[in-house]
Design an enzyme around this catalytic site. Structure first.
Site, short mmCIF file in Angstrom:
data_model
loop_
_atom_site.label_atom_id
_atom_site.label_comp_id
_atom_site.label_asym_id
_atom_site.label_seq_id
_atom_site.Cartn_x
_atom_site.Cartn_y
_atom_site.Cartn_z
N GLY A 258 -4.47 -2.26 -1.06
CA GLY A 258 -3.60 -1.87 -2.15
C GLY A 258 -3.34 -0.38 -2.12
O GLY A 258 -3.89 0.35 -1.30
N SER B 201 0.81 -1.22 0.00
CA SER B 201 0.00 0.00 0.00
C SER B 201 0.85 1.27 0.00
O SER B 201 0.33 2.36 -0.26
CB SER B 201 -0.95 0.00 1.20
N GLY C 18 -5.05 6.37 2.27
CA GLY C 18 -5.19 7.79 2.01
C GLY C 18 -6.53 8.17 1.42
O GLY C 18 -6.79 9.34 1.17
N TYR C 19 -7.39 7.16 1.19
CA TYR C 19 -8.74 7.39 0.67
C TYR C 19 -9.75 6.80 1.66
O TYR C 19 -9.40 5.91 2.46
CB TYR C 19 -8.92 6.74 -0.70
N GLU D 50 -5.83 -8.12 10.14
CA GLU D 50 -4.68 -9.02 10.33
C GLU D 50 -3.51 -8.32 11.02
O GLU D 50 -2.56 -8.97 11.45
CB GLU D 50 -4.22 -9.55 8.96
N GLY E 20 -2.99 3.69 -3.46
CA GLY E 20 -3.56 4.73 -4.29
C GLY E 20 -5.07 4.79 -4.32
O GLY E 20 -5.77 4.36 -3.40
N HIS F 243 -6.96 -2.84 9.00
CA HIS F 243 -6.34 -4.14 8.72
C HIS F 243 -6.55 -5.08 9.90
O HIS F 243 -5.79 -5.04 10.88
CB HIS F 243 -4.84 -3.97 8.45
N CYS G 62 -9.46 -2.53 3.54
CA CYS G 62 -8.78 -1.29 3.18
C CYS G 62 -9.21 -0.81 1.78
O CYS G 62 -10.36 -0.45 1.60
CB CYS G 62 -7.27 -1.46 3.31
N LEU G 63 -8.32 -0.80 0.80
CA LEU G 63 -8.73 -0.44 -0.55
C LEU G 63 -9.88 -1.32 -1.00
O LEU G 63 -10.76 -0.88 -1.75
CB LEU G 63 -7.55 -0.56 -1.51
N GLN H 114 -13.14 0.19 -0.19
CA GLN H 114 -13.44 1.31 -1.09
C GLN H 114 -13.91 0.81 -2.45
O GLN H 114 -14.86 1.36 -3.03
CB GLN H 114 -12.19 2.18 -1.22
N ASN I 262 -3.61 1.87 7.05
CA ASN I 262 -2.69 2.45 6.08
C ASN I 262 -3.47 2.78 4.82
O ASN I 262 -3.59 1.96 3.91
CB ASN I 262 -1.54 1.49 5.76
#
Length: 357
Positions: free
Chosen positions: A218, A45, A289-290, A328, A220, A326, A245-246, A249, A287
């Site tokens: 992941g 990430s 940013g979106y 995990e 971005g 996360h 996480c990603l 989204q 972790n």
């Protein structure tokens, strides 16, 4: 030692001690984690970012590859108040520029107040402030790579058999930059995991005879992972769907929601998350940013205590469950490891319904 310069988007150029030579650029972000530098540096990430550690000493317990989350270091450069020689040797072996002996507190507060910013780094015996500025200039004209998945995803499908005595479910894990601990957490519970490329087709998923579709973390913008979104749209209602996480989204975007870039994101191991049903608060590793601005067809079930952003989305009707953090961990607290049990429980519930029919 060599000269080092960090050029920031706000116009400042900071002088530092060069530990690993090289010229590079990227988005400047920070993590507040006290431990877990090996895991952070190998977390996909962080691809295309410049990682600043807020904890002042990085490397105080050595470097061991069994703690790595992937096969390589992902940030374009690393910054700390002080790196140990062992960490420097590791970063040098991967040609990742590293600098220290600068005020990381100032960097962290700048990012916190102004948001994640572009930066340029120049390290070497002949490095100059102009070199760092030149790197920053290149960075300013760049947008986030829409094909960033190619840099972090498995090139070919991989299979990981589950441990004996567990769920025996089959998981199609779409690798948008998956941490190794996600696979390990599923395998430890008996799940058979097919790790598929980020651009896998519906036919690829069907070939695994999967019981659940799982979208990984992941780097971005989630909008860059269009094929993963297509898979969610195609399989929702047919397979249980999970995301981390990603992955959360991507799932939200696929199901009528929307995402947005955060000011400086959540990166660390002490983010408090409140469950809206139980009112219980757990500490989490994050972790990203979106964030999900609109959950679409999903319900928000967990929120961040600090800023009320969505940390958990679910739908019993659609058989979907996701987490922004996360579960995990690695590094971080294990308060939320039960998420993986909840994912596999969706598979068991689907089986029971099928038998009843």
């Amino acid at each position: 030692m060599s000269d080092a310069y960090l050029a920031l988007e706000d116009g400042r150029v900071i002088e530092a001690r060069g530990r690993v030579p090289g010229h590079t650029r990227g988005e400047l972000v920070f993590t507040t984690a006290y431990t877990g530098y090996e895991e952070s540096l190998t977390d996909p990430s962080y691809e295309e970012q410049v990682l600043t550690f807020s904890y002042p000493l990085i490397g105080n317990y050595g470097v061991r590859d069994e703690r790595f989350e992937s096969s390589r270091v992902h940030p374009r450069a690393a910054i700390a108040r002080e790196f140990t020689d062992e960490v420097v040797d590791w970063l040098a072996s991967e040609s990742v520029p590293a600098i220290d002996h600068l005020d990381t507190r100032e960097i962290v507060t700048s990012v916190r107040d102004q948001g994640a910013m572009k930066c340029g780094i120049a390290v070497g015996d002949d490095a100059t402030p102009a070199d760092a500025k030149a790197e920053l200039k290149k960075c300013k004209g760049m947008s986030e790579h829409v094909d960033i998945g190619t840099q972090v995803s498995t090139a070919e499908p991989q299979f990981f058999p589950g441990d004996d005595g567990g769920s025996e479910a089959t998981v199609a894990l779409i690798d948008c930059g998956a941490k190794g601990s996600i696979t390990d957490s599923l395998v430890a519970r008996g799940a058979n995991v097919h790790l598929l490329p980020y651009d896998a087709s519906a036919a690829d998923v069907e070939a695994t005879d999967a019981d659940v579709l799982f979208i990984s973390n992941g780097p971005g913008d989630p909008e860059n992972f269009t094929q993963a979104q297509v898979l969610v749209e195609q399989f929702v209602g047919e397979l249980p769907i999970a995301g981390i996480c990603l992955g959360q989204q991507v799932v939200a975007n696929a199901l009528g929601g929307a995402t947005e870039k955060m000011t400086f994101g959540h990166r660390g191991v002490n983010q408090p998350v409140r469950d809206l049903e139980t009112n219980r608060v757990v500490m989490t590793t994050q972790n990203h940013g979106y964030t999900v601005a609109d959950p679409g067809d999903l319900d928000v079930t967990q929120v961040n205590v600090n800023d009320d952003t969505a940390e958990g989305l679910e739908s019993d009707e659609l058989n979907v469950i996701t987490r922004q953090y996360h579960p995990e961990a690695n590094p971080g607290p294990h308060d939320s490891l039960g998420f993986f049990d909840d994912v596999l429980a969706m598979v068991d519930a689907e089986t029971k319904v099928a038998l009843a029919d």
